[in-house]
Design a protein around this motif. Structure first.
Motif, PDB file in Angstrom:
ATOM      1  N   VAL A  85       0.854  -1.192   0.000  1.00 25.79           N
ATOM      2  CA  VAL A  85       0.000   0.000   0.000  1.00 25.79           C
ATOM      3  C   VAL A  85       0.886   1.238   0.000  1.00 25.79           C
ATOM      4  CG1 VAL A  85      -1.920   1.148   1.166  1.00 25.79           C
ATOM      5  CG2 VAL A  85      -1.581  -1.300   1.488  1.00 25.79           C
ATOM      6  N   ASN A  86       0.441   2.268  -0.683  1.00 22.90           N
ATOM      7  CA  ASN A  86       1.139   3.549  -0.601  1.00 22.90           C
ATOM      8  C   ASN A  86       0.149   4.661  -0.872  1.00 22.90           C
ATOM      9  OD1 ASN A  86       2.972   5.855  -2.026  1.00 22.90           O
ATOM     10  ND2 ASN A  86       4.123   4.769  -0.450  1.00 22.90           N
ATOM     11  N   ALA A 144     -16.254  -8.703  -1.289  1.00 26.00           N
ATOM     12  CA  ALA A 144     -16.407  -8.457   0.150  1.00 26.00           C
ATOM     13  C   ALA A 144     -15.088  -8.668   0.885  1.00 26.00           C
ATOM     14  CB  ALA A 144     -17.489  -9.367   0.725  1.00 26.00           C
ATOM     15  N   LYS A 145     -14.374  -9.724   0.531  1.00 22.58           N
ATOM     16  CA  LYS A 145     -13.105  -9.997   1.198  1.00 22.58           C
ATOM     17  C   LYS A 145     -12.055  -8.967   0.817  1.00 22.58           C
ATOM     18  CE  LYS A 145      -9.978 -13.753   2.397  1.00 22.58           C
ATOM     19  NZ  LYS A 145      -9.757 -15.226   2.316  1.00 22.58           N
ATOM     20  N   ASN A 146     -12.015  -8.578  -0.464  1.00 25.34           N
ATOM     21  CA  ASN A 146     -11.098  -7.522  -0.885  1.00 25.34           C
ATOM     22  C   ASN A 146     -11.318  -6.256  -0.053  1.00 25.34           C
ATOM     23  OD1 ASN A 146      -9.914  -9.062  -2.923  1.00 25.34           O
ATOM     24  ND2 ASN A 146     -11.284  -8.281  -4.512  1.00 25.34           N
ATOM     25  N   MET A 147     -12.567  -5.879   0.087  1.00 21.61           N
ATOM     26  CA  MET A 147     -12.910  -4.659   0.826  1.00 21.61           C
ATOM     27  C   MET A 147     -12.508  -4.780   2.290  1.00 21.61           C
ATOM     28  SD  MET A 147     -14.115  -1.605   0.468  1.00 21.61           S
ATOM     29  CE  MET A 147     -14.971  -1.686  -1.112  1.00 21.61           C
ATOM     30  N   ASP A 148     -12.776  -5.918   2.888  1.00 22.20           N
ATOM     31  CA  ASP A 148     -12.421  -6.125   4.298  1.00 22.20           C
ATOM     32  C   ASP A 148     -10.913  -6.014   4.512  1.00 22.20           C
ATOM     33  OD1 ASP A 148     -12.945  -7.073   7.117  1.00 22.20           O
ATOM     34  OD2 ASP A 148     -11.690  -8.731   6.389  1.00 22.20           O
ATOM     35  N   LEU A 149     -10.140  -6.625   3.619  1.00 27.25           N
ATOM     36  CA  LEU A 149      -8.678  -6.581   3.759  1.00 27.25           C
ATOM     37  C   LEU A 149      -8.155  -5.161   3.582  1.00 27.25           C
ATOM     38  CD1 LEU A 149      -7.698  -9.814   1.782  1.00 27.25           C
ATOM     39  CD2 LEU A 149      -7.533  -9.460   4.254  1.00 27.25           C
ATOM     40  N   MET A 150      -8.697  -4.426   2.625  1.00 22.63           N
ATOM     41  CA  MET A 150      -8.223  -3.062   2.388  1.00 22.63           C
ATOM     42  C   MET A 150      -8.565  -2.147   3.560  1.00 22.63           C
ATOM     43  SD  MET A 150      -8.695  -2.430  -1.724  1.00 22.63           S
ATOM     44  CE  MET A 150     -10.391  -2.965  -1.849  1.00 22.63           C
ATOM     45  N   LYS A 151      -9.730  -2.355   4.156  1.00 25.30           N
ATOM     46  CA  LYS A 151     -10.130  -1.518   5.289  1.00 25.30           C
ATOM     47  C   LYS A 151      -9.237  -1.737   6.514  1.00 25.30           C
ATOM     48  CE  LYS A 151     -15.019  -0.787   4.202  1.00 25.30           C
ATOM     49  NZ  LYS A 151     -16.417  -1.101   4.577  1.00 25.30           N
ATOM     50  N   GLN A 152      -8.582  -2.893   6.583  1.00 24.87           N
ATOM     51  CA  GLN A 152      -7.717  -3.164   7.727  1.00 24.87           C
ATOM     52  C   GLN A 152      -6.478  -2.268   7.740  1.00 24.87           C
ATOM     53  OE1 GLN A 152      -6.900  -7.333   8.614  1.00 24.87           O
ATOM     54  NE2 GLN A 152      -8.786  -7.944   7.555  1.00 24.87           N
ATOM     55  N   SER A 209      -6.922  10.854  -3.005  1.00 24.35           N
ATOM     56  CA  SER A 209      -6.076   9.673  -3.009  1.00 24.35           C
ATOM     57  C   SER A 209      -6.582   8.743  -4.094  1.00 24.35           C
ATOM     58  CB  SER A 209      -6.130   8.970  -1.651  1.00 24.35           C
ATOM     59  OG  SER A 209      -5.334   7.804  -1.655  1.00 24.35           O
ATOM     60  N   VAL A 210      -5.667   8.167  -4.868  1.00 24.46           N
ATOM     61  CA  VAL A 210      -6.034   7.378  -6.045  1.00 24.46           C
ATOM     62  C   VAL A 210      -6.115   5.909  -5.643  1.00 24.46           C
ATOM     63  CG1 VAL A 210      -5.444   6.823  -8.427  1.00 24.46           C
ATOM     64  CG2 VAL A 210      -4.867   9.071  -7.497  1.00 24.46           C
ATOM     65  N   HIS A 211      -7.344   5.445  -5.377  1.00 22.30           N
ATOM     66  CA  HIS A 211      -7.550   4.089  -4.854  1.00 22.30           C
ATOM     67  C   HIS A 211      -7.882   3.100  -5.966  1.00 22.30           C
ATOM     68  CE1 HIS A 211      -9.474   0.759  -2.606  1.00 22.30           C
ATOM     69  NE2 HIS A 211     -10.360   0.817  -3.581  1.00 22.30           N
ATOM     70  N   HIS A 212      -7.247   1.925  -5.918  1.00 24.89           N
ATOM     71  CA  HIS A 212      -7.638   0.776  -6.728  1.00 24.89           C
ATOM     72  C   HIS A 212      -6.908  -0.438  -6.198  1.00 24.89           C
ATOM     73  CE1 HIS A 212      -3.776   1.311  -8.931  1.00 24.89           C
ATOM     74  NE2 HIS A 212      -4.086   2.597  -8.915  1.00 24.89           N
ATOM     75  N   LEU A 213      -7.196  -1.608  -6.758  1.00 27.92           N
ATOM     76  CA  LEU A 213      -6.572  -2.864  -6.344  1.00 27.92           C
ATOM     77  C   LEU A 213      -5.881  -3.472  -7.547  1.00 27.92           C
ATOM     78  CD1 LEU A 213      -6.135  -5.108  -4.228  1.00 27.92           C
ATOM     79  CD2 LEU A 213      -8.365  -6.046  -4.904  1.00 27.92           C
ATOM     80  N   ALA A 214      -4.612  -3.840  -7.386  1.00 25.81           N
ATOM     81  CA  ALA A 214      -3.822  -4.330  -8.510  1.00 25.81           C
ATOM     82  C   ALA A 214      -4.451  -5.565  -9.146  1.00 25.81           C
ATOM     83  CB  ALA A 214      -2.402  -4.643  -8.050  1.00 25.81           C
ATOM     84  N   HIS A 215      -4.508  -5.557 -10.459  1.00 24.22           N
ATOM     85  CA  HIS A 215      -5.054  -6.660 -11.242  1.00 24.22           C
ATOM     86  C   HIS A 215      -4.218  -7.919 -11.007  1.00 24.22           C
ATOM     87  CE1 HIS A 215      -7.526  -8.122 -14.592  1.00 24.22           C
ATOM     88  NE2 HIS A 215      -6.449  -8.753 -15.025  1.00 24.22           N
ATOM     89  N   PRO A 216      -4.850  -9.092 -10.910  1.00 25.40           N
ATOM     90  CA  PRO A 216      -4.087 -10.324 -10.662  1.00 25.40           C
ATOM     91  C   PRO A 216      -3.112 -10.637 -11.789  1.00 25.40           C
ATOM     92  CG  PRO A 216      -6.447 -10.671 -10.285  1.00 25.40           C
ATOM     93  CD  PRO A 216      -6.306  -9.335 -10.944  1.00 25.40           C
ATOM     94  N   ASP A 244      -5.750   0.932   4.976  1.00 18.48           N
ATOM     95  CA  ASP A 244      -6.312   2.236   4.616  1.00 18.48           C
ATOM     96  C   ASP A 244      -7.039   2.086   3.295  1.00 18.48           C
ATOM     97  OD1 ASP A 244      -6.776   4.912   3.761  1.00 18.48           O
ATOM     98  OD2 ASP A 244      -5.150   5.600   5.049  1.00 18.48           O
ATOM     99  N   LEU A 245      -8.352   2.139   3.328  1.00 19.44           N
ATOM    100  CA  LEU A 245      -9.153   1.931   2.136  1.00 19.44           C
ATOM    101  C   LEU A 245      -8.871   2.975   1.067  1.00 19.44           C
ATOM    102  CD1 LEU A 245     -11.447   0.483   0.623  1.00 19.44           C
ATOM    103  CD2 LEU A 245     -13.061   2.023   1.784  1.00 19.44           C
TER     104      LEU A 245
END
Length: 470
Positions: free
Chosen positions: A332-333, A407-415, A370-377, A417-418
């Motif tokens: 995360v950054n 749901a799991k992605n969101m839970d992990l990110m919230k742990q 802040s530019v939020h996204h989740l890296a593509h697999p 900084d979303l």
């Protein structure tokens, strides 16, 4: 693409050289054709080298034509002084390549020449085999990619915007060392230039960019305080300011300190850094410009090497958290990930629907998105240039980006900084090995397996490489 020179060496006795001329030429042509099939520009020797004059002339010719590296080809026995002489004028890095043919001792010629070059202190790499064999060609291609990356660094300019942030020794390096080891110059620019130039951006440009963001970003979470339309427009202005600095100082890659001056009193650089690293922005497609956050010099240099190897954006992240139950790291950054990683595409229409602009946290009172996204697999290679007791080395890791259900992605990110971008990562090494040996809070990556190329890059630069998990 990398421009490759090929020189083929022969027996120094005229009657032998004449006898094997066609054989040598055939092997040179096969190497040239195989490389050209991959899209490389290849400059082959005009003559098979069998005299001192040939060696000097052909070496100088390849340099004059701007080759980025040279392959010394050995199909028959060759007098070792010929490649030794050519190496004094030939553009490096050098690869010694020998075919495998029982009729002629090309391997003997390569090994004898390798000994002479080593005694003269000339660095080189080696490969041998049938160039049409995929495993053999992969070794040659790895060298060419690494050599191209190293050659591309030479003469480039890094823009250091600001200086050391928050007491982080790992973000700074001696410019003279960079010039010596990598051939890169460092241009220092004050962060005040971003503020000054931002104020001069025409409002029409700002409004057009803002409209593009509102139309294309998946969701912009305005909160009326940390993130407002005006603050987002200030981030657009900062991006145009950086573009102007890059153009005026002719910067090849850069880093922005930001913290704490800009993040306390102007705006965060997240939008600027994300879209500089991207292959596009509101003005259309562009070549990714590597820009590291916190003015991390070794981060930017690692990312620039990744860019030269992969021709894609490179990741910048903090090693934030390890989920031991899942065996994954959350990298995360604060906004640095290029939006390219949201969909692994060069088309913003594929990536930006997965991107959210969130209000910056309390760490950054000046506010902004802040530019939020989740890296593509996908499989990826991770690396970091660092210094141990003043000497450079490179840490290299294989791994992959992973995702779970929404749901799991969101839970992990919230742990963590979303609001920030995330990359859920599984390394091919244990957490114990990584934590015990890795010497930075920052890490960098590109999709694909670049381990062999990075090893060769380190070797060509004369620095140690460590591949974790091996």
């Amino acid at each position: 693409m990398t421009k490759i020179g090929i020189l083929t060496f022969s027996d120094g006795r005229p009657f032998v050289a004449q006898e094997v001329e066609a054989f040598n030429q055939g092997y040179q042509d096969r190497i040239k054709q195989r490389l050209e099939k991959d899209g490389y520009q290849v400059i082959a020797g005009e003559s098979i080298i069998c005299t001192n004059e040939d060696a000097v002339r052909e070496g100088k010719r390849l340099t004059a034509l701007g080759c980025d590296c040279t392959i010394f080809n050995f199909a028959v026995w060759a007098f070792p002084h010929l490649p030794a002489l050519a190496s004094r004028f030939t553009p490096g890095p050098l690869l010694l390549f020998s075919n495998i043919d029982p009729q002629y001792p090309g391997l003997v010629g390569m090994l004898a020449s390798a000994g002479g070059l080593s005694q003269a202190g000339t660095k080189y790499s080696r490969a041998y085999g049938n160039i049409e064999d995929e495993e053999t060609y992969e070794k040659v291609r790895s060298f060419v990619r690494a050599a191209g990356a190293v050659s591309a660094l030479r003469g480039q300019t890094f823009g250091l915007i600001g200086g050391r942030p928050m007491g982080m020794y790992t973000t700074t390096s001696d410019p003279a060392t960079w010039l010596k080891v990598f051939g890169v110059d460092v241009e220092h620019v004050d962060q005040g230039e971003i503020i000054r130039l931002a104020s001069e951006v025409p409002q029409k440009q700002v409004d057009a960019a803002f409209a593009w963001l509102e139309e294309n970003i998946g969701h912009i979470h305005y909160d009326g305080k940390q993130l407002t339309p005006d603050k987002l427009k200030t981030q657009v202005r900062a991006t145009y300011a950086m573009k102007q600095i890059i153009e005026e100082y002719r910067l090849d890659f850069s880093g922005i300190k930001a913290q704490p001056e800009l993040t306390n009193h102007f705006c965060t650089m997240d939008v600027t850094e994300a879209f500089l690293n991207d292959p596009y922005d509101w003005d259309g497609p562009h070549e990714p410009h590597v820009c590291s956050t916190e003015a991390d010099m070794d981060a930017a240099l690692t990312m620039q090497i990744f860019k030269h190897l992969s021709h894609t954006p490179a990741l910048f992240a903090d090693v934030r958290h390890y989920h031991a139950d899942l065996g994954i790291w959350d990298l995360v950054n604060s906004g640095e990930h290029a939006t390219y990683f949201a969909g692994r595409s060069f088309d913003p229409k594929d990536n930006l629907p997965h991107v959210h602009f969130y209000p910056e946290s309390f760490y950054f009172p000046a506010g902004g998105a802040s530019v939020h996204h989740l890296a593509h697999p996908g499989n990826a290679t991770f690396a970091r240039l660092t210094r141990l007791d003043g000497k450079y080395s490179m840490a290299i890791l294989r791994g992959e980006f992973v995702q779970y259900d929404e749901a799991k992605n969101m839970d992990l990110m919230k742990q963590t900084d979303l609001a920030w971008p995330h990359a859920f990562t599984r390394f091919d090494c244990s957490a114990e090995e990584f934590i015990a040996n890795y010497t930075s809070n920052h890490i960098h990556a590109a999709y694909g397996d670049w381990v062999n190329e990075l090893r060769q890059v380190a070797d060509l630069l004369g620095i140690e490489a460590r591949v974790y998990g091996e």
